[in-house]
Design a protein around this motif. Structure first.
Motif, short mmCIF file in Angstrom:
data_model
loop_
_atom_site.label_atom_id
_atom_site.label_comp_id
_atom_site.label_asym_id
_atom_site.label_seq_id
_atom_site.Cartn_x
_atom_site.Cartn_y
_atom_site.Cartn_z
N ALA A 1 5.81 2.27 -11.95
CA ALA A 1 6.34 3.55 -11.51
C ALA A 1 6.36 4.54 -12.67
O ALA A 1 6.69 4.17 -13.80
N SER A 2 5.99 5.79 -12.38
CA SER A 2 5.97 6.80 -13.44
C SER A 2 7.40 7.08 -13.91
O SER A 2 8.34 7.09 -13.13
N ASP B 45 -2.04 5.44 -6.89
CA ASP B 45 -1.60 4.07 -6.62
C ASP B 45 -0.10 4.04 -6.34
O ASP B 45 0.36 3.36 -5.42
N GLU B 46 0.66 4.78 -7.13
CA GLU B 46 2.12 4.81 -6.96
C GLU B 46 2.50 5.42 -5.62
O GLU B 46 3.38 4.91 -4.92
N GLU B 47 1.84 6.51 -5.24
CA GLU B 47 2.13 7.16 -3.95
C GLU B 47 1.81 6.24 -2.78
O GLU B 47 2.55 6.17 -1.79
N VAL C 141 1.03 -2.22 -11.02
CA VAL C 141 1.24 -0.78 -10.84
C VAL C 141 2.68 -0.48 -11.26
O VAL C 141 3.62 -1.06 -10.72
#
Length: 200
Positions: free
Chosen positions: A87-88, A16-18, A85
């Motif tokens: 961010a890591s 999802d982040e990508e 969502v």
């Protein structure tokens, strides 16, 4: 419409982040994409089984944010709550994920799922001294896939090749009911079966 063709052995499985940072953000900012693997297509306007790509794989499309959830084959219905969502490595919210389920003929639920991702940013309000979450840009990116059926001993719902639940088909509708937009695509599995049959 141009069919997406990937090299043999290539698989596209972004997180999802990508999807948000490396594809949608670049699309919104009109920057060149890292790879041209996500076509522009108003995916909500088509029967999901008619969209290009392998029916067994997840498929991705860039769509305009203003969408019509009703098409000539059925409609998309919102499912569940919107999810943030993050961010890591941080607690920064970078996007919102909405989920939709496709229904044919008003009441016939299918196993088709569309996840819509949109970028978000924060708007500072001078009077309330707080930040409001707001969508950014005119584009979203959609992920289309078929929900896998859970194995159950009784009451399992059967699905046909188009992804519609056969068990819920009303008795007054013909079983051969189909809705095609005229978009056709040959999946890689069909080509593999044809090639292997020549060597047997």
């Amino acid at each position: 419409m141009e069919t997406l063709k990937l090299q043999i052995g290539f698989r596209f499985h972004p997180t999802d982040e990508e999807l948000l940072l490396h594809y949608l953000k670049r699309k919104v900012l009109s920057l060149p994409l890292l790879a041209n693997v996500i076509p522009e297509l108003e995916a909500f306007q088509f029967n999901p089984s008619d969209l290009p790509g392998d029916l067994k794989e997840k498929r991705y499309f860039f769509c305009k944010r203003k969408r019509n959830l009703v098409n000539k084959c059925g409609y998309w219905k919102s499912s569940g709550k919107d999810k943030q969502v993050v961010a890591s490595g941080s607690n920064n919210v970078i996007g919102i994920k909405k989920s939709f389920v496709f229904y044919q003929d008003r009441k016939m639920k299918t196993k088709w799922i569309m996840q819509e991702f949109s970028l978000v940013g924060f708007l500072k309000t001078p009077f309330l001294n707080q930040r409001l979450l707001m969508q950014v840009g005119d584009w979203v990116v959609c992920r289309l896939y078929q929900r896998k059926r859970k194995a159950r001993s009784h009451g399992a719902t059967a699905y046909n090749s188009k992804g519609a639940s056969v068990a819920q088909t009303p008795s007054f509708l013909p079983m051969s009911l189909s809705c095609s937009s005229g978009i056709t695509d040959v999946s890689s599995s069909d080509l593999d079966q044809e090639a292997s049959s020549r060597f047997l």
